[in-house]
Design an enzyme around this catalytic site. Structure first.
Site, mmCIF file in Angstrom:
data_model
loop_
_atom_site.group_PDB
_atom_site.id
_atom_site.type_symbol
_atom_site.label_atom_id
_atom_site.label_comp_id
_atom_site.label_asym_id
_atom_site.label_seq_id
_atom_site.Cartn_x
_atom_site.Cartn_y
_atom_site.Cartn_z
ATOM 1 N N ASP A 445 0.823 -1.212 0.000
ATOM 2 C CA ASP A 445 0.000 0.000 0.000
ATOM 3 C C ASP A 445 0.859 1.266 0.000
ATOM 4 O O ASP A 445 2.070 1.220 0.249
ATOM 5 C CB ASP A 445 -0.924 -0.016 1.229
ATOM 6 C CG ASP A 445 -2.314 0.528 0.931
ATOM 7 O OD1 ASP A 445 -2.434 1.383 0.024
ATOM 8 O OD2 ASP A 445 -3.273 0.110 1.599
ATOM 9 N N ASP A 509 -10.518 1.466 -3.514
ATOM 10 C CA ASP A 509 -11.037 1.083 -2.193
ATOM 11 C C ASP A 509 -12.561 0.987 -2.200
ATOM 12 O O ASP A 509 -13.157 0.539 -1.217
ATOM 13 C CB ASP A 509 -10.596 2.092 -1.129
ATOM 14 C CG ASP A 509 -9.172 1.845 -0.658
ATOM 15 O OD1 ASP A 509 -8.643 0.751 -0.916
ATOM 16 O OD2 ASP A 509 -8.587 2.746 -0.019
#
Length: 705
Positions: A445, A509
């Site tokens: 990430d 997301d």
């Protein structure tokens, strides 16, 4: 040097023709193949501009280097200076080297003390790669401000297209008429960003998915970038892309050279889908492309199931249910390391937490393997919290200017991996976790964009980007077979540069299927579906709070590297049955979904989508019919297809691997159980669409008889 008069490169129906008959290089054509060219004289005469009033006295050549000294008053390709001198260049060709698909052209300006080299090479399937390098031949440092790749566009271009976005709403299409002046898209986040346009396009008026001419440029780099469409007062139009350099980021010492990131240039005379499938074909031809190694495993990521609440019992239950469904990869997300119980602390301490995992990750990994799945793990190695052991020991290891501490985002700072000590510390910690555990996959990430991105007070975005590429490559060398997913708060670092180093992107997301329809559709303009994580999220989306049918979520997730992000221990038996059927269907068809041509059918409005994948031999296809809004008529527009062989006969039927959609009608259409039609009929006549509620979808299978 005895230089040739021209360069003509051609591949897969695309030509690049460069006139070298003068002392400079001018691109006279980039587009459809021109056939054999034996002499440049006639082409040069055909391309020679007239001389207009209030301009120069003689015709000008539009050099690939766009020098002001040759009459260019558009945006320069090269901007820089040596203490105020050498700001204006006039490059003369000193070297040309070429093959059938590659050419290198070098120009030199002895007065400015600079040498510039452009390299053009076809990468495969007609995709052109372009790099530029600048060498300082002078005795003083040369400050490089810009080095952009410019490509001429023909006069028939009328519109441009790119993509904008934000977190959980990445890559939203915007299209406009090309107007005089510059249209510029800049990214200054230190990563490619949620607002990034992977490619910028120019096209003929009204060009669609299968019709019209389309030209596109995209930088193969994950740092700061610039994309330009320029229409000059002459009426001529250009497209450009390049790295956005911060002030002082590149200062070339005498005899020092800088090479710009490669730019991908794509052209198609068969509409937007034509450019898409050229890019897919190029990327898929790489030996290390994931689908050339093995099929893409069905994935469960447990983030939206447990968040930071890690315990072996709950995760074991998830593994058992995942086994029932047919999941092949189990990914443990944030919260397994250091003091990381929330997003306030622990980031940067990549040591398995003894408080959460007193016996290490081994018991969970053993459980996952016993359930027939491989194990994946989350990292965010380029970031750290102030409340972490590594930051307390090395507060100097973050990107910053002077003693200032940049504003935090998600309570994070950015680790300076251009610092050899910080790089080696990170590598040692990650490598130790991977060496001590059987981990096949990592999700990497990058949740914070970079502010004041300096190392030792010098701008460092370029070097930071190169460092993460090097880091990924080194990890893979140390751990053969390791796959890496690039995530940046979802889709904040999806680009053609990272596609050469990572094996998967987390597309967004947002797992809301309605939003995902557009996010995935437009991301797939340049990134193949097998590289894009597409998951079935919970019944109620965590980012929008909307509720969608499982069948809709499942169809949406099918067109990518499919997976789940849901607490499946809470599913009903009916839902589990549907999920198992869907998983089986995905496995049976993923080779087609991840190898065929992408087809998006133009519709009369955007309340419905028809899109799918057609096999290379045009014998098999899977399409989706998707409703996204309330349609104007009481009966919707028909379903036409594209990309089929018009002379073939096909059997067509609907498929519902995760249950039927919700119908809003008194009587259904008659073809769902199967009909036989020609490719021509399917593409030009089509099928009548059933009436669905908004946010519903189903699959359509097409098989040659």
């Amino acid at each position: 040097m005895d230089k040739p008069d021209f360069v003509h490169l051609t591949q897969a129906g695309v030509s690049l023709l460069i006139d070298l008959s003068q002392d400079t290089a001018e691109i006279v054509h980039w587009g459809s193949a021109l056939g054999e060219i034996k002499d440049i004289a006639s082409y040069s005469k055909a391309a020679m501009e007239p001389v207009a009033h209030a301009e120069l006295d003689d015709p000008m050549y539009q050099s690939i280097w766009r020098e002001n000294s040759r009459g260019n008053i558009g945006h320069p390709a090269l901007l820089g200076h040596a203490a105020g001198k050498g700001f204006s260049q006039k490059f003369e060709i000193v070297w040309v080297e070429q093959t059938a698909t590659e050419a290198t052209i070098t120009g030199r300006d002895d007065h400015a003390g600079l040498e510039i080299t452009n390299r053009y090479r076809f990468l495969g399937s007609g995709v052109l790669g372009i790099t530029q390098s600048i060498l300082n031949l002078g005795t003083a440092p040369f400050t490089l401000n810009e080095l952009n790749v410019f490509m001429p566009l023909p006069d028939q271009v009328a519109e441009s297209m790119d993509f904008t976005g934000r977190w959980v709403n990445e890559r939203q299409l915007q299209r406009r008429e090309i107007q005089p002046g510059l249209f510029v898209r800049e990214e200054r986040e230190g990563r490619s960003s949620h607002d990034y346009t992977i490619m910028q396009y120019a096209m003929t008026s009204g060009a669609g998915y299968q019709t019209g001419e389309v030209w596109g440029l995209g930088i193969m780099f994950s740092g700061n970038s610039k994309h330009i469409i320029e229409r000059q007062q002459s009426g001529r139009t250009f497209i450009a892309a390049g790295e956005l350099l911060l002030p002082g980021e590149v200062i070339l010492q005498p005899r020092e050279e800088f090479e710009s990131p490669e730019v991908a240039a794509v052209y198609s005379a068969a509409g937007i889908d034509g450019t898409t499938n050229r890019i897919y074909s190029w990327l898929r031809a790489r030996p290390n492309h994931p689908t050339n190694i093995r099929p893409r495993p069905l994935t469960l990521n447990v983030w939206e199931a447990v968040y930071f609440d890690h315990n072996l019992e709950k995760l074991s239950q998830l593994a058992e249910v995942a086994q029932r469904i047919g999941v092949e990869r189990f990914v443990l997300d944030d919260g397994w390391f250091g003091s990381r119980r929330n997003d306030l602390r622990g980031l940067g301490d990549w040591v398995v937490s003894p408080a959460v995992w007193p016996n290490g990750l081994g018991p969970l990994i053993e459980k996952v393997h016993a359930c027939g799945m491989e194990f994946g793990l989350w990292f965010e190695g380029e970031m750290l919290n102030a409340d972490s052991d590594v930051y307390r020991a090395h507060p100097d290891w973050i990107l910053k200017v002077g003693d200032r501490v940049p504003p935090e985002g998600r309570h994070q700072h950015v680790l300076d991996i251009t610092n050899p000590a910080a790089y080696q510390h990170l590598m040692a910690q990650v490598d130790k976790v991977l060496s001590e555990n059987e981990i096949a996959y990592i999700k990497w990430d990058h949740n914070k964009f970079i502010l004041e991105p300096a190392s030792g007070d010098v701008p460092a975005v370029h070097k930071q980007t190169e460092a993460i590429y090097r880091f990924f490559d080194e990890l893979k060398m140390r751990h053969p077979g390791l796959e890496i997913e690039s995530c940046a708060s979802g889709g904040g670092r999806i680009d053609l540069g990272m596609a050469l180093h990572a094996d998967r992107f987390w597309t967004s997301d947002c797992n809301d299927a309605a939003d995902r329809q557009r996010i995935q559709r437009y991301t797939q303009f340049a990134i193949p579906p097998e590289l894009l994580g597409s998951h079935i999220g919970p019944t109620k989306s965590h980012t929008t709070l909307r509720v969608h049918e499982l069948s809709f979520r499942a169809v949406t997730a099918m067109f990518g590297h499919a997976g789940l992000e849901w607490d499946i221990t809470q599913c009903s038996e009916e839902e589990l049955t549907h999920l198992k059927n869907w998983a089986t269907y995905y496995k049976q068809n993923r080779n087609l979904l991840h190898s065929g041509n992408m087809v998006r059918v133009d519709r009369v409005d955007d309340t419905s989508f028809v899109h799918g994948v057609v096999s290379q031999d045009q014998r098999n296809a899977i399409f989706a019919y998707v409703t996204l809004g309330t349609q104007g008529g009481s009966r919707p527009a028909g379903i036409r297809f594209a990309g089929l062989n018009e002379h073939s006969q096909y059997r067509v039927r609907a498929a519902f691997p995760a249950g039927e959609p919700k119908f809003q009608q008194r009587a259904n259409v008659q073809w769902l159980d199967g009909v036989e039609l020609s490719g021509s009929a399917l593409m030009h006549m089509g099928l009548r669409a059933p009436i669905l509620f908004p946010d519903n979808a189903f699959l359509i299978e097409i098989e040659a008889i």
